[in-house]
Design a protein around this motif. Structure first.
Motif, short mmCIF file in Angstrom:
data_model
loop_
_atom_site.label_atom_id
_atom_site.label_comp_id
_atom_site.label_asym_id
_atom_site.label_seq_id
_atom_site.Cartn_x
_atom_site.Cartn_y
_atom_site.Cartn_z
N LEU A 105 1.10 -1.24 0.01
CA LEU A 105 0.14 -0.01 0.16
C LEU A 105 0.48 1.17 0.24
O LEU A 105 1.87 1.12 0.67
N ILE A 106 0.37 2.23 -1.10
CA ILE A 106 1.71 3.30 -0.77
C ILE A 106 0.80 4.61 -0.04
O ILE A 106 -0.79 4.46 0.39
N ASP A 107 1.28 5.68 0.11
CA ASP A 107 0.74 6.89 0.68
C ASP A 107 -0.18 7.58 0.16
O ASP A 107 0.28 7.27 -1.69
N GLY A 108 -0.85 7.87 0.54
CA GLY A 108 -2.08 8.69 -0.43
C GLY A 108 -3.64 7.30 -0.74
O GLY A 108 -4.08 7.77 -1.12
N VAL A 109 -3.24 6.15 -0.56
CA VAL A 109 -4.27 5.27 -1.32
C VAL A 109 -4.53 4.57 0.12
O VAL A 109 -3.84 4.22 1.22
N THR A 110 -5.94 4.61 0.33
CA THR A 110 -6.56 4.34 1.38
C THR A 110 -7.24 2.24 0.52
O THR A 110 -8.16 2.23 -0.06
N ALA A 111 -7.18 1.05 1.72
CA ALA A 111 -7.22 0.31 1.57
C ALA A 111 -8.09 0.31 1.73
O ALA A 111 -8.89 0.26 2.70
N ILE A 112 -9.23 -0.68 1.51
CA ILE A 112 -10.92 -0.64 2.02
C ILE A 112 -11.46 -2.43 2.27
O ILE A 112 -11.24 -3.14 0.71
N SER A 113 -12.03 -2.28 1.92
CA SER A 113 -12.82 -4.04 2.43
C SER A 113 -14.62 -3.82 1.19
O SER A 113 -14.54 -3.01 0.22
#
Length: 90
Positions: free
Chosen positions: A65-73
């Motif tokens: 995961l990179i900064d500024g990207v939000t991981a979601i379910s």
């Protein structure tokens, strides 16, 4: 505001990029999640767009995961679609 669901890896001439408007969101799924590897392009997109990726895609593909990207379910995905006026899948 539109949520663009990106199912393919970003390229310079990716048609979807020409349709982005400020404050549109991008959700990377499937092969689109490999776009996280394109740090320069992702940094440019993040200046005007919220960027999301499915947690399951990161785990399945061994991505970081990179900064500024939000991981979601998947559940968050449903909620996310209600926050935008429309969704477009590319």
């Amino acid at each position: 505001m539109t949520l663009h669901i990106m199912t393919q890896r970003l390229t310079k001439d990716y048609l979807a990029l020409s349709y982005l408007k400020p404050n549109d969101g991008l959700l990377f799924i499937g092969d689109g999640s490999y776009s996280l590897l394109l740090e320069e392009q992702m940094a440019t997109l993040q200046q005007n767009h919220a960027c999301y990726v499915l947690t399951q895609e990161i785990a399945a593909k061994g991505l970081q995961l990179i900064d500024g990207v939000t991981a979601i379910s998947y559940d968050n995905w449903v909620d996310l679609t209600s926050q935008y006026k429309q969704t477009v899948t590319w």
